[in-house]
Scaffold this motif. Structure first.
Motif, PDB file in Angstrom:
ATOM      1  N   ALA A   1     -39.319  29.959  -0.242  1.00 33.86           N
ATOM      2  CA  ALA A   1     -39.949  30.469  -1.463  1.00 33.86           C
ATOM      3  C   ALA A   1     -39.436  29.663  -2.656  1.00 33.86           C
ATOM      4  O   ALA A   1     -38.233  29.416  -2.782  1.00 33.86           O
ATOM      5  CB  ALA A   1     -39.647  31.947  -1.646  1.00 33.86           C
ATOM      6  N   LYS A   2     -40.368  29.266  -3.510  1.00 29.82           N
ATOM      7  CA  LYS A   2     -40.035  28.434  -4.674  1.00 29.82           C
ATOM      8  C   LYS A   2     -40.759  28.975  -5.901  1.00 29.82           C
ATOM      9  O   LYS A   2     -41.910  29.394  -5.818  1.00 29.82           O
ATOM     10  CB  LYS A   2     -40.480  27.004  -4.400  1.00 29.82           C
ATOM     11  CG  LYS A   2     -40.182  26.036  -5.499  1.00 29.82           C
ATOM     12  CD  LYS A   2     -40.677  24.645  -5.122  1.00 29.82           C
ATOM     13  CE  LYS A   2     -40.506  23.693  -6.292  1.00 29.82           C
ATOM     14  NZ  LYS A   2     -41.044  22.376  -5.976  1.00 29.82           N
TER      15      LYS A   2
ATOM     16  N   THR B   1     -44.267  30.663  -4.676  1.00 24.56           N
ATOM     17  CA  THR B   1     -45.018  30.175  -3.523  1.00 24.56           C
ATOM     18  C   THR B   1     -44.172  30.311  -2.268  1.00 24.56           C
ATOM     19  O   THR B   1     -43.023  29.865  -2.239  1.00 24.56           O
ATOM     20  CB  THR B   1     -45.421  28.699  -3.726  1.00 24.56           C
ATOM     21  OG1 THR B   1     -46.187  28.596  -4.927  1.00 24.56           O
ATOM     22  CG2 THR B   1     -46.236  28.192  -2.550  1.00 24.56           C
ATOM     23  N   LEU B   2     -44.752  30.914  -1.236  1.00 26.46           N
ATOM     24  CA  LEU B   2     -44.098  31.069   0.057  1.00 26.46           C
ATOM     25  C   LEU B   2     -44.776  30.144   1.062  1.00 26.46           C
ATOM     26  O   LEU B   2     -46.010  30.118   1.145  1.00 26.46           O
ATOM     27  CB  LEU B   2     -44.210  32.502   0.560  1.00 26.46           C
ATOM     28  CG  LEU B   2     -43.263  33.534  -0.027  1.00 26.46           C
ATOM     29  CD1 LEU B   2     -43.556  33.781  -1.485  1.00 26.46           C
ATOM     30  CD2 LEU B   2     -43.357  34.819   0.751  1.00 26.46           C
ATOM     31  N   THR B   3     -43.960  29.394   1.805  1.00 20.78           N
ATOM     32  CA  THR B   3     -44.466  28.537   2.870  1.00 20.78           C
ATOM     33  C   THR B   3     -43.669  28.813   4.140  1.00 20.78           C
ATOM     34  O   THR B   3     -42.502  29.215   4.072  1.00 20.78           O
ATOM     35  CB  THR B   3     -44.356  27.044   2.504  1.00 20.78           C
ATOM     36  OG1 THR B   3     -42.987  26.745   2.201  1.00 20.78           O
ATOM     37  CG2 THR B   3     -45.228  26.703   1.301  1.00 20.78           C
ATOM     38  N   ALA B   4     -44.319  28.581   5.270  1.00 19.36           N
ATOM     39  CA  ALA B   4     -43.653  28.773   6.557  1.00 19.36           C
ATOM     40  C   ALA B   4     -43.743  27.475   7.357  1.00 19.36           C
ATOM     41  O   ALA B   4     -44.827  26.900   7.478  1.00 19.36           O
ATOM     42  CB  ALA B   4     -44.318  29.903   7.338  1.00 19.36           C
TER      43      ALA B   4
ATOM     44  N   ASP C   1     -32.726  32.046 -12.593  1.00 16.50           N
ATOM     45  CA  ASP C   1     -32.958  31.017 -11.587  1.00 16.50           C
ATOM     46  C   ASP C   1     -33.167  31.560 -10.178  1.00 16.50           C
ATOM     47  O   ASP C   1     -33.281  30.794  -9.227  1.00 16.50           O
ATOM     48  CB  ASP C   1     -31.836  29.972 -11.597  1.00 16.50           C
ATOM     49  CG  ASP C   1     -30.465  30.543 -11.267  1.00 16.50           C
ATOM     50  OD1 ASP C   1     -30.363  31.713 -10.845  1.00 16.50           O
ATOM     51  OD2 ASP C   1     -29.473  29.805 -11.446  1.00 16.50           O
ATOM     52  N   GLU C   2     -33.250  32.884 -10.038  1.00 18.65           N
ATOM     53  CA  GLU C   2     -33.436  33.453  -8.700  1.00 18.65           C
ATOM     54  C   GLU C   2     -34.154  34.794  -8.768  1.00 18.65           C
ATOM     55  O   GLU C   2     -33.880  35.610  -9.645  1.00 18.65           O
ATOM     56  CB  GLU C   2     -32.074  33.652  -8.036  1.00 18.65           C
ATOM     57  CG  GLU C   2     -32.142  34.238  -6.655  1.00 18.65           C
ATOM     58  CD  GLU C   2     -30.759  34.427  -6.052  1.00 18.65           C
ATOM     59  OE1 GLU C   2     -30.155  33.404  -5.663  1.00 18.65           O
ATOM     60  OE2 GLU C   2     -30.293  35.572  -6.007  1.00 18.65           O
TER      61      GLU C   2
ATOM     62  N   ALA D   1     -36.292  33.553  -3.768  1.00 19.33           N
ATOM     63  CA  ALA D   1     -36.955  32.360  -4.304  1.00 19.33           C
ATOM     64  C   ALA D   1     -36.112  31.818  -5.448  1.00 19.33           C
ATOM     65  O   ALA D   1     -35.506  32.591  -6.201  1.00 19.33           O
ATOM     66  CB  ALA D   1     -38.351  32.715  -4.807  1.00 19.33           C
ATOM     67  N   GLU D   2     -36.086  30.498  -5.571  1.00 18.94           N
ATOM     68  CA  GLU D   2     -35.311  29.878  -6.642  1.00 18.94           C
ATOM     69  C   GLU D   2     -36.194  28.989  -7.493  1.00 18.94           C
ATOM     70  O   GLU D   2     -37.208  28.461  -7.020  1.00 18.94           O
ATOM     71  CB  GLU D   2     -34.159  29.062  -6.053  1.00 18.94           C
ATOM     72  CG  GLU D   2     -33.143  29.938  -5.349  1.00 18.94           C
ATOM     73  CD  GLU D   2     -31.991  29.146  -4.765  1.00 18.94           C
ATOM     74  OE1 GLU D   2     -32.130  27.920  -4.569  1.00 18.94           O
ATOM     75  OE2 GLU D   2     -30.945  29.761  -4.515  1.00 18.94           O
ATOM     76  N   GLY D   3     -35.825  28.829  -8.745  1.00 23.06           N
ATOM     77  CA  GLY D   3     -36.531  27.986  -9.698  1.00 23.06           C
ATOM     78  C   GLY D   3     -36.139  28.421 -11.098  1.00 23.06           C
ATOM     79  O   GLY D   3     -35.530  29.477 -11.277  1.00 23.06           O
TER      80      GLY D   3
END
Length: 164
Positions: A43-44, A60-63, A126-127, A145-147
């Motif tokens: 997650a970002k 955004t979540l990706t697998a 940031d989280e 998620a981080e960013g």
């Protein structure tokens, strides 16, 4: 060791190693772990478009390949924010339709919105941590998620949507 003992040991080992993982059937009766489990996706957080009086951040979540697709619904729950590991005391609401089911898995990223009032009082963050929801209820565990983003009073979380 006889054949029965070997079979019993194999079944016991399979049961022990399978504990704590969600599994979903895939092609050829081979089972793969569910992409919805927190340990099985990435997650970002990135800045998204602004709207009238609001700043938006996209989670955004990706697998990765090797995980089974799963179904998600509505906005994540138990949302919490931190900055450099320090928790922030910001309560969030949610907005939008909460009943649309979305498929998530390898090749099928999903996202949700963190909608923040643009009132000049945003706190750098940031989280984000959160719990995903499936049609049958919450998915066990906490996703992270981080960013770089900001939050403030009045922050709201949108529902899961298809696409990055």
């Amino acid at each position: 060791m006889n054949h029965t003992s070997v079979a019993v040991a194999a079944v016991a080992l399979a049961a022990i190693t399978g504990l704590g993982t969600a599994r979903a059937a895939t092609a050829g009766d081979v089972e793969a772990p569910s992409a919805c489990r927190p340990a099985n996706h990435l997650a970002k957080i990135t800045r998204d478009r602004a709207s009238s009086g609001r700043v938006h951040f996209r989670v955004t979540l990706t697998a990765p390949k090797g995980y089974a697709p799963c179904k998600l619904v509505g906005s994540p729950t138990d949302v919490a924010f931190a900055n450099h590991g320090s928790p922030l005391d910001v309560r969030v609401g949610r907005y939008g339709g909460q009943t649309t089911v979305v498929t998530f898995g390898p090749g099928h990223p999903v996202h949700f919105d963190i909608c923040v009032p643009n009132n000049g009082h945003g706190t750098p963050t940031d989280e984000a941590s959160f719990t995903l929801r499936a049609p049958a209820g919450e998915i066990p565990g906490t996703s992270v998620a981080e960013g770089h983003f900001e939050v403030t009073t009045g922050t709201a979380i949108g529902p899961i949507q298809p696409g990055a």
